[in-house]
Motif scaffolding. Structure first.
Motif, PDB file in Angstrom:
ATOM      1  N   VAL A  15       0.772  -1.320   0.168  1.00  0.00           N
ATOM      2  CA  VAL A  15       0.027  -0.034   0.023  1.00  0.00           C
ATOM      3  C   VAL A  15       0.873   1.251  -0.063  1.00  0.00           C
ATOM      4  N   LEU A  16       0.552   2.222  -0.936  1.00  0.00           N
ATOM      5  CA  LEU A  16       1.147   3.509  -0.887  1.00  0.00           C
ATOM      6  C   LEU A  16       0.375   4.624  -0.238  1.00  0.00           C
ATOM      7  N   LYS A  17       1.275   5.756  -0.352  1.00  0.00           N
ATOM      8  CA  LYS A  17       0.679   7.097   0.381  1.00  0.00           C
ATOM      9  C   LYS A  17      -0.635   7.147  -0.157  1.00  0.00           C
ATOM     10  N   SER A  18      -1.116   6.871  -1.331  1.00  0.00           N
ATOM     11  CA  SER A  18      -2.286   7.305  -1.773  1.00  0.00           C
ATOM     12  C   SER A  18      -3.385   6.484  -0.954  1.00  0.00           C
ATOM     13  N   GLY A  19      -3.127   5.315  -0.384  1.00  0.00           N
ATOM     14  CA  GLY A  19      -4.043   4.356   0.162  1.00  0.00           C
ATOM     15  C   GLY A  19      -4.522   3.308  -0.913  1.00  0.00           C
ATOM     16  N   ARG A  20      -3.830   3.304  -1.921  1.00  0.00           N
ATOM     17  CA  ARG A  20      -3.804   2.432  -3.225  1.00  0.00           C
ATOM     18  C   ARG A  20      -3.042   1.320  -3.029  1.00  0.00           C
ATOM     19  N   THR A  21      -3.138   0.133  -3.404  1.00  0.00           N
ATOM     20  CA  THR A  21      -2.119  -0.516  -3.625  1.00  0.00           C
ATOM     21  C   THR A  21      -1.038  -0.360  -4.587  1.00  0.00           C
ATOM     22  N   VAL A  22      -0.065  -0.867  -4.976  1.00  0.00           N
ATOM     23  CA  VAL A  22       0.909  -0.425  -6.127  1.00  0.00           C
ATOM     24  C   VAL A  22       0.274  -0.776  -7.380  1.00  0.00           C
ATOM     25  N   ALA A  23      -0.383  -1.984  -7.213  1.00  0.00           N
ATOM     26  CA  ALA A  23      -1.026  -2.545  -8.686  1.00  0.00           C
ATOM     27  C   ALA A  23      -2.147  -1.444  -9.181  1.00  0.00           C
ATOM     28  N   ASP A  24      -2.902  -1.100  -8.143  1.00  0.00           N
ATOM     29  CA  ASP A  24      -4.059  -0.208  -8.070  1.00  0.00           C
ATOM     30  C   ASP A  24      -3.708   1.082  -8.802  1.00  0.00           C
ATOM     31  N   GLU A  25      -2.645   1.754  -8.176  1.00  0.00           N
ATOM     32  CA  GLU A  25      -1.971   3.155  -8.485  1.00  0.00           C
ATOM     33  C   GLU A  25      -1.510   3.089  -9.691  1.00  0.00           C
ATOM     34  N   LEU A  26      -0.975   1.716 -10.136  1.00  0.00           N
ATOM     35  CA  LEU A  26      -0.257   1.705 -11.809  1.00  0.00           C
ATOM     36  C   LEU A  26      -1.489   1.815 -12.485  1.00  0.00           C
ATOM     37  N   THR A  27      -2.583   1.062 -12.406  1.00  0.00           N
ATOM     38  CA  THR A  27      -3.731   1.077 -13.115  1.00  0.00           C
ATOM     39  C   THR A  27      -4.387   2.390 -13.290  1.00  0.00           C
ATOM     40  N   HIS A  28      -4.227   3.206 -12.214  1.00  0.00           N
ATOM     41  CA  HIS A  28      -4.879   4.702 -12.093  1.00  0.00           C
ATOM     42  C   HIS A  28      -3.929   5.487 -12.917  1.00  0.00           C
ATOM     43  N   LEU A  29      -2.475   5.309 -12.901  1.00  0.00           N
ATOM     44  CA  LEU A  29      -1.615   5.875 -13.501  1.00  0.00           C
ATOM     45  C   LEU A  29      -1.867   5.703 -15.188  1.00  0.00           C
ATOM     46  N   ILE A  30      -1.959   4.700 -15.275  1.00  0.00           N
ATOM     47  CA  ILE A  30      -2.140   4.414 -16.804  1.00  0.00           C
ATOM     48  C   ILE A  30      -3.387   5.052 -17.394  1.00  0.00           C
ATOM     49  N   ALA A  31      -4.347   5.023 -16.579  1.00  0.00           N
ATOM     50  CA  ALA A  31      -5.594   5.835 -17.151  1.00  0.00           C
ATOM     51  C   ALA A  31      -5.393   7.252 -17.208  1.00  0.00           C
ATOM     52  N   THR A  32      -4.545   7.435 -16.285  1.00  0.00           N
ATOM     53  CA  THR A  32      -4.306   9.076 -16.139  1.00  0.00           C
ATOM     54  C   THR A  32      -3.292   9.611 -17.021  1.00  0.00           C
ATOM     55  N   ILE A  33      -2.287   8.895 -17.385  1.00  0.00           N
ATOM     56  CA  ILE A  33      -1.150   9.527 -18.393  1.00  0.00           C
ATOM     57  C   ILE A  33      -1.694   9.038 -19.862  1.00  0.00           C
ATOM     58  N   GLY A  34      -2.347   7.762 -20.009  1.00  0.00           N
ATOM     59  CA  GLY A  34      -2.791   7.379 -20.977  1.00  0.00           C
ATOM     60  C   GLY A  34      -1.908   6.466 -21.914  1.00  0.00           C
ATOM     61  N   GLU A  35      -0.873   5.702 -21.374  1.00  0.00           N
ATOM     62  CA  GLU A  35       0.010   4.752 -21.858  1.00  0.00           C
ATOM     63  C   GLU A  35       0.098   3.672 -20.939  1.00  0.00           C
ATOM     64  N   ASN A  36       0.300   2.319 -21.671  1.00  0.00           N
ATOM     65  CA  ASN A  36       0.381   1.085 -20.762  1.00  0.00           C
ATOM     66  C   ASN A  36       1.770   1.212 -20.065  1.00  0.00           C
ATOM     67  N   MET A  37       1.793   0.833 -18.852  1.00  0.00           N
ATOM     68  CA  MET A  37       2.946   0.612 -17.932  1.00  0.00           C
ATOM     69  C   MET A  37       2.910  -0.488 -17.289  1.00  0.00           C
ATOM     70  N   SER A  38       4.052  -1.012 -16.901  1.00  0.00           N
ATOM     71  CA  SER A  38       4.175  -2.389 -16.409  1.00  0.00           C
ATOM     72  C   SER A  38       5.285  -2.301 -15.092  1.00  0.00           C
ATOM     73  N   ILE A  39       5.185  -3.126 -14.181  1.00  0.00           N
ATOM     74  CA  ILE A  39       6.469  -3.060 -13.319  1.00  0.00           C
ATOM     75  C   ILE A  39       7.034  -4.516 -13.619  1.00  0.00           C
ATOM     76  N   ARG A  40       8.399  -4.204 -14.077  1.00  0.00           N
ATOM     77  CA  ARG A  40       8.926  -5.517 -14.897  1.00  0.00           C
ATOM     78  C   ARG A  40       9.832  -6.500 -13.829  1.00  0.00           C
ATOM     79  N   ARG A  41      10.630  -5.714 -13.112  1.00  0.00           N
ATOM     80  CA  ARG A  41      11.452  -6.453 -12.182  1.00  0.00           C
ATOM     81  C   ARG A  41      11.741  -5.736 -10.844  1.00  0.00           C
ATOM     82  N   ALA A  42      12.293  -6.286  -9.997  1.00  0.00           N
ATOM     83  CA  ALA A  42      12.725  -5.584  -8.753  1.00  0.00           C
ATOM     84  C   ALA A  42      13.831  -6.595  -7.953  1.00  0.00           C
ATOM     85  N   HIS A  43      14.787  -5.864  -7.424  1.00  0.00           N
ATOM     86  CA  HIS A  43      15.774  -6.681  -6.551  1.00  0.00           C
ATOM     87  C   HIS A  43      16.115  -5.815  -5.388  1.00  0.00           C
ATOM     88  N   VAL A  44      16.385  -6.776  -4.389  1.00  0.00           N
ATOM     89  CA  VAL A  44      16.578  -6.182  -3.001  1.00  0.00           C
ATOM     90  C   VAL A  44      17.914  -6.728  -2.474  1.00  0.00           C
TER      91      VAL A  44
END
Length: 301
Positions: free
Chosen positions: A114-143
């Motif tokens: 969950v991010l600062k907006s209260g949305r999950t990362v997945a939901d925030e990504l979907t919201h961003l796609i709709a807002t900006i108008g481009e497809n986006m994806s979280i491809r990879r992560a490493h810690v």
């Protein structure tokens, strides 16, 4: 008032690609009617994400975040380089990198954070796609983390702090997390960004890659017509050269052009235990558009 069940929200998400919170709101507004909720989302521009899901995402940003004895790196892709300059997109990538520090680099767990907006990362990504108008994806992560010392970060040609097109993590074990260790880790990151090593040490080299290299070198050596004993020595020498090219600790330190990375780390009283390098879009097959053909097609030719 209609009961908004989890199953109903799930069905609307699958139909529209909108975020969970937006789906809940739409169903409430439409009093539980799916079609009405879809219309509500369309009017708000929030169902557009589903239509964009097939587009190639090879642009975007690599983001890094650092904490005590730990650092995280993520790659978030978009369709065009223009999006990388969008402040909302940049903030999102930074938030995802920081979320990875807490939940780790498992993508499913990361998307559920969950991010600062209260949305999950997945939901925030979907919201961003709709807002900006481009497809986006979280491809990879490493810690990466260390029991003591630092995990340094480096971003090449950063567009904003911690954001760029090439990112590196370098795990440096040392008695303390001193400024000297942080600087060493950052310099190792610069080295890795430039040289693209494939493995940390000789033992970490992919056995299949080594065998392929050896097979090629053997055939090349045989062409010399020399005796088998000489060929074996030739191949051994070339394998050592191969290690110097692809193994981080065996590479020549780019900062002085003569020392081995291994010696630099040893001289600092440290131990390099891991690294990773993300280059934006590497391995993604980009679509090649023929602009002239597109114009001709639009003109009916």
């Amino acid at each position: 008032m209609a009961q908004i069940t989890a199953a109903l929200v799930k069905e609307l998400r699958e139909k529209t690609g909108a975020g969970m919170m937006d789906c809940k709101k739409a169903l409430n507004e439409a009093e539980g009617d799916i079609e009405g909720a879809i219309d509500w989302l369309r009017k708000k521009g929030l169902s557009a994400a589903a239509k964009k899901s097939g587009r190639v995402t090879a642009e975007g940003l690599v983001g890094v975040a650092q904490a005590d004895k730990k650092a995280a790196m993520v790659e978030v892709n978009a369709e065009t380089d223009f999006v990388a300059r969008n402040e909302h997109f940049q903030n999102f990538v930074s938030e995802v990198a920081n979320a990875a520090l807490s939940v780790g680099d498992d993508l499913e767990k990361l998307k559920a954070a969950v991010l600062k907006s209260g949305r999950t990362v997945a939901d925030e990504l979907t919201h961003l796609i709709a807002t900006i108008g481009e497809n986006m994806s979280i491809r990879r992560a490493h810690v990466l983390s260390v029991p003591s010392g630092v995990v340094a970060t480096y971003v090449h040609s950063a567009v904003s702090p911690g954001l760029g097109k090439i990112g590196v993590l370098a795990a440096v074990e040392a008695p303390t997390a001193s400024e000297a260790m942080e600087d060493l880790g950052r310099r190792i990151g610069m080295h890795v960004a430039a040289t693209r090593p494939a493995a940390l040490d000789v033992d970490s080299v992919d056995p299949q890659a080594l065998e392929r290299e050896r097979a090629v070198l053997v055939e090349q050596a045989k062409a010399s017509g020399k005796p088998d004993a000489i060929i074996e020595k030739m191949v051994d020498g070339r394998i050592r050269k191969f290690y110097e090219e692809v193994v981080l600790l065996e590479q020549v330190w780019v900062h002085d052009g003569e020392s081995r990375v291994r010696k630099i780390v040893e001289k600092a009283g440290a131990k390099l235990t891991g690294f990773d390098r993300f280059q934006l879009g590497e391995g993604i097959e980009k679509e090649e558009n023929d602009f002239a053909a597109e114009v001709a097609k639009a003109a009916g030719n």
